[in-house]
Design an enzyme around this catalytic site. Structure first.
Site, PDB file in Angstrom:
ATOM      1  N   LYS A 192      23.083  44.405 -24.983  1.00  0.00           N
ATOM      2  CA  LYS A 192      24.518  44.453 -24.671  1.00  0.00           C
ATOM      3  C   LYS A 192      24.769  43.993 -23.232  1.00  0.00           C
ATOM      4  O   LYS A 192      25.710  43.246 -22.964  1.00  0.00           O
ATOM      5  CB  LYS A 192      25.055  45.869 -24.912  1.00  0.00           C
ATOM      6  N   ASP A 225      33.865  50.579 -28.881  1.00  0.00           N
ATOM      7  CA  ASP A 225      33.174  50.738 -30.167  1.00  0.00           C
ATOM      8  C   ASP A 225      34.166  51.078 -31.282  1.00  0.00           C
ATOM      9  O   ASP A 225      33.816  51.023 -32.459  1.00  0.00           O
ATOM     10  CB  ASP A 225      32.149  51.887 -30.081  1.00  0.00           C
ATOM     11  N   GLN A 279      25.733  54.897 -25.743  1.00  0.00           N
ATOM     12  CA  GLN A 279      24.786  54.482 -26.787  1.00  0.00           C
ATOM     13  C   GLN A 279      24.387  55.670 -27.661  1.00  0.00           C
ATOM     14  O   GLN A 279      24.005  56.721 -27.175  1.00  0.00           O
ATOM     15  CB  GLN A 279      23.547  53.843 -26.131  1.00  0.00           C
TER      16      GLN A 279
END
Ligand code: NDP
Length: 285
Positions: free
Chosen positions: A52, A119, A96
């Site tokens: 990422k 997200d 994460q």
């Protein structure tokens, strides 16, 4: 002839478009910024976070990493997210998953400012997706819609079957297909006559997490088959949920693993980061 949907190529096109948008934003004095938080030392999470950060650098997004020890307290993690919420140079916050045992992931996600929730896991964003009024889409399902669109595959009126009902893949995938006027069935571990239902699909999305789960007898000839799975086979090789060798003989389109859905997830995350920067600067999407 089955056509392979090339996620590597399509994700590169998405990242190129994102990089162009980032350049335009920078010319207006706005640098999209993303904070990536990782807690503990899970090796898979480390790989995802590195990928990422690399993707951010490639498209020109500023990124900061917060690598916290596994014994980080819930209070410390929440305090970090709150601090990131208040920063005007950080437009996207990504924590994460999975978090180490003892940390409440749901509470952490709910602390993220929904406008920075790149997200799209926050309940506000999930609700917005339900009613079709959204800014951010969860990255994997959004990436799949992009794969279908860029391959010229019509969704409207199609019989779509999604196998898997997780909050990050199966459910939002079904909702996005529904928004695009597909006729959608969601299957799960308690579904009866799974093979029969799958055989009705014009578009079959497998998000189960089991190697070779979708076999050729579950696929209608000419169907589009999207394989979300990321599994290791008995030789430790990365593979999807679909028995690729057999299914590619009968599908009209199929995504490979690796090189199908996987690369799209990060590309769509970059797209969400740019959307977040625009929203927080009062620009239209
Ligand atoms: P989950 O484990 O959260 O969900 C799996 C789903 O599969 C559940 O809904 C489960 O049903 C269903 N399932 C399990 N067994 C069966 C069965 N025998 N018959 C029918 N349905 C079944 O996984 P995720 O959704 O998070 O991920 C799915 C896969 O996609 C994984 O391999 C994951 O690694 C991969 N993935 C890939 C991404 C990418 O970028 N390519 C991103 C995210 C995930 P039930 O709800 O009843 O238990």
């Amino acid at each position: 002839m089955t056509k392979l949907i090339d996620g590597k190529h399509i994700s590169a096109l998405v990242r190129q478009a994102v990089a162009k948008e980032v350049m335009q934003l920078k010319s207006q004095g706005i640098t999209p910024g993303m904070a990536v938080v990782i807690v503990g030392d899970d090796p898979a999470s480390r790989i995802y976070v590195n990928n990422k950060k690399k993707a951010c650098a490639e498209v020109g997004i500023y990124s900061e990493e917060y690598a916290l020890p596994a014994d980080t307290t819930q209070e410390a993690l929440i305090a970090l997210v709150q601090e990131l919420n208040s920063r005007s140079d950080i437009h996207g916050i990504l924590v994460q998953s999975p978090l180490p045992k003892g940390l409440d992931e749901k509470a952490v996600v709910e602390t993220i400012d929904p406008r920075k929730d790149v997200d799209a896991f926050h309940a506000v964003n999930v609700g917005k997706i339900m009613i079709g009024d959204f800014h951010f889409l969860p990255c994997t399902p959004a990436g799949i819609i992009e794969l279908l669109d860029r391959s010229g595959i019509e969704i409207e009126g199609k019989r779509c079957v999604v196998v898997g009902r997780s909050n990050i893949v199966g459910k939002p995938m079904a909702m996005l297909l529904l928004h695009r006027n597909g006729t959608v069935t969601i299957c799960h571990s308690r579904t009866k006559q799974l093979a029969e239902i799958c055989r009705e699909a014009d578009i079959l999305v497998a998000a189960v997490g089991k190697a070779n789960f979708i076999t050729a007898d579950m696929v209608k000839p000419g169907a589009v088959v999207i394989d979300v799975g990321m599994n290791r086979n008995e030789n430790g090789k990365l593979c999807g949920d679909v028995d690729f060798a057999a299914v590619q003989e009968i599908a009209s389109y199929i995504t490979p693993v690796p090189g199908g859905v996987g690369p799209m997830t990060i590309a769509m995350l970059m797209k969400n980061a740019v959307s977040a920067a625009k929203i927080q600067n009062g620009l239209s999407l």
